[in-house]
Design an enzyme around this catalytic site. Sequence first.
Site, PDB file in Angstrom:
ATOM      1  N   GLY A 150       0.742  -1.092   0.107  1.00 48.01           N
ATOM      2  CA  GLY A 150       0.036  -0.166  -0.014  1.00 48.01           C
ATOM      3  C   GLY A 150       1.002   1.133  -0.046  1.00 48.01           C
ATOM      4  O   GLY A 150       1.847   1.246   0.284  1.00 48.01           O
ATOM      5  N   GLY A 173       3.676   7.336   3.646  1.00 45.93           N
ATOM      6  CA  GLY A 173       4.713   6.652   3.227  1.00 45.93           C
ATOM      7  C   GLY A 173       4.354   5.227   2.739  1.00 45.93           C
ATOM      8  O   GLY A 173       3.003   4.776   2.542  1.00 45.93           O
ATOM      9  N   VAL A 229       3.726   1.294   3.027  1.00 44.79           N
ATOM     10  CA  VAL A 229       3.406   0.087   3.745  1.00 44.79           C
ATOM     11  C   VAL A 229       3.603  -1.419   2.922  1.00 44.79           C
ATOM     12  O   VAL A 229       3.457  -1.507   2.163  1.00 44.79           O
ATOM     13  CB  VAL A 229       1.782   0.085   3.874  1.00 44.79           C
ATOM     14  CG1 VAL A 229       1.457  -1.175   4.768  1.00 44.79           C
ATOM     15  CG2 VAL A 229       1.201   1.506   4.347  1.00 44.79           C
ATOM     16  N   ASP A 245     -10.151  11.591  10.748  1.00 45.45           N
ATOM     17  CA  ASP A 245      -9.782  11.416   9.622  1.00 45.45           C
ATOM     18  C   ASP A 245     -10.383  10.099   9.102  1.00 45.45           C
ATOM     19  O   ASP A 245     -10.012   9.097   8.640  1.00 45.45           O
ATOM     20  CB  ASP A 245      -8.286  11.233   9.432  1.00 45.45           C
ATOM     21  CG  ASP A 245      -8.017  11.265   7.802  1.00 45.45           C
ATOM     22  OD1 ASP A 245      -8.791  11.647   7.107  1.00 45.45           O
ATOM     23  OD2 ASP A 245      -6.911  10.700   7.519  1.00 45.45           O
TER      24      ASP A 245
END
Length: 849
Positions: free
Chosen positions: A505, A510, A512, A624
Amino acid sequence: MCKPKTEIFQIKTMLSIALVSFLLLHLTVALKPDSFLLSCGAQSGTTDESDGRQWYTDTHDPSLLPSNFSSISSTATAFDTSVTRVPYTSARIFQSPFTYTLPVSPGTKFLRLYFYPSSYLGITKSQSFFSVTANHITLLSNFSAFDATTNSSKAIRKEFVINVNGTKTLKITFSPSPNSYAFVNGIEILPIPTNLYFRGGDHAIKWVGQRNLYYIYNSTALETLYRLNVGGNLVASTGDTGIYRVWAADDKFVVGYDNQTPQFDVNVTYTDEIPAYTAPNIVYTTARELANNSRSLDWKFPLDSGFYYLFRLHFCEIELEMKRLNYRVFNIYIGNQTAEEQVDVIAWTGGWGIPMYRDYVVYVRDKDVQLRKENVWLELQPNMEARAVYDNVILNALEIFKLSDPNGNLAVPYPELRFEGPIPDKKKKRISWHIIVAIIAGVTSAIAVFSILGFLISRRRQNGGRGSGTSVPKSSSLPSDLCRHFLIAEIKNATDNFDEKFVIGYGGFGNVYKGYLDNGTITVAVKRSNPSSNQGVREFQTEIEMLSSKLRHRHLVSLVGYCDDENELILVYDYMANGTLRDHLYNTENTPLPWKKRLDICIGAAKGLYYLHSGTKHTIIHRDVKSTNILLDDKWIAKVSDFGLSKVGSVGGTDTTHVSTAVKGSFGYVDAEYYKRQLLTVKSDVYSFGVVLFEALCGRPAINPNLPSGQVNLAEWACRSCKNRELEEIIDPNLKGQIAPECLRKFAELAYHCLRKEGVQRPSMGDVVKTLEFALQVQEGADNRGHEVEGSSFPLISNGDAMNEDEIFSDLSEVERKLTSNGMSMSVSRSAKVNNVSLFSEIVNPLGR
């Protein structure tokens, strides 16, 4: 019509033979020559009044003891009347290592050690720490019988399963810890059938969470931790099949919903594979099932980390209506991982009233340097996809064993080492011990000083820099009591030096990576910060502080640990095998999720957010919430993730509690009230979750600039469709024919109200959970009676409840239009030079962080 006498005689003869065979079976198991019942320290043999067995003093055969042994026999100065006097009244006390040598034949044995903590000869609790070994197996280490007692039991019975090979002896050694003493009240050795727990040889078992099988070898030793008569009462040792096991009630381990505990008068039919000694009849005739409206059946067990465990689940269909295939189908989960899917007990056993068991091995990882207890969940959940006649589960009994490690160790030091005082009349040892302590203290102090100096020099060399004056937080300032602090070498080893093939991901934080820790036994997700990312040290530290010390919940992602070594910012999470919710809704090659699974995932995510808002000391606002921050594990349990932008509110915060803060979040999910007033409340999360609900229903992103202007913003488009009674036009085509009209109405009404203009008009997350669970019940009820599919218009929103969606979305839409018209991406930084954008300190695109 009377039977002939010869036939009656034959029947009596057969019954007599069966009875004799039954008695012989029990006698051969219980009375083998290498059976021992030793009442340690007793003056003479005596009978246990609870089961009638004869115990012998440990001095009745001098060959069992060392030739020149030194020990003390004593009687408990105080005795609880609830404890049987045999073998707990007397004790043998050791001030130095002491070994019992017991002659036994090769084979599998129960080794049971009996302890009754009391004041023997004035020796106190602080002086009772010791270890126990049996041949090459370490059974107990720095063990305190005083600390091991519980409110329900003052006496302790430790049971182990050990294979004795060609040695023909079993040596049991008691070793006091320094400046302490050991004691034991009783020792029992009982031979058992080899294939009871080892199946006569190397035993390959399903390894939960892994593709490989796990092998239990004959050299492995087991410690019995839990043996439960699920749904029933305690079954005393005399109620077992001649090997004197105790089956406890499971009540204190059951968590969650109420459930049913049926018991039936059933003649259990044992088989060659499951003989009568596997478990007693009474264990298989009791069970635990789901009660009405329950979703799963759950137990929670504290287990020592760093060991493998054998879970043995016993099943027997005992209800008359459960006699056919596909009447009851369910899944088994252990430690939040799938152990078995589509369990149909009738398919396994071949009929009603026939018992069976299934074995599973699970590893409980050591999350910290110091070993400690971890709670491991066992969950049984109906398999909804099987369309069984009954959405229910069943479990009759459960056994859990700890498996010895390759070094033959079963022990975890019970407490940390304690040396609180000398044994009486040991003056020389007391003096020498103080000298040793002083030496150790001096050496430790020197090491600490040099370590601190080395750390400071190392930090100075690294300069702590991470661009623009931002430094990596020192690990000492980060909580490590509930998560693991990794070195960069460990992370590189887990990800093959951050090999691109392990990338699973990308996000604002950043890359994954999928990683493998502890010799491949643990699969994790490794999120590595990009040095150029705006989401840096502050979010990194917030995430660690939130997940390591404040937030622990079934529907929140678990943080395994972090790495701030060599200027890296890395977060390590439990691996979520099924990715994000968005991965299964649109723009994907994955098979579209069915409606009920989407609904179930929404319920789980809502529960996670409800916990943040109401289940902790301080209200926590996620800030979020989006479909990429809802992760799915291997059994599709939803877990809310990414707490880098979260804010902590007041203690016991209400819906109106707010935090004044710059606006952060993701386009399409931030509500206008938060945007305009910069006042963050829990209802800001509710708004964002309303967008997620419409994502799940419509199968499209929150913002899609490629669509006509009126459809770019999902929240605006969906609310307008609700108001105009055009909801059917926006439903994901993949859901055609799956949604019952009444369920659709309830779900859409909820999503619509989550998007109300003012936060006070939106439901709480608690109300969201309740409404979603009700919608699921409505859907399941409609499925059971065969509903007609959606397709007809119906009034969703009353005129008095209508919102002015233009007023709601005008502010956000204006910002989005200005951004896109200037050719900018959806990612906005503090330096953005667009009107009104200065209000947004970190409004980002909907990619996962």
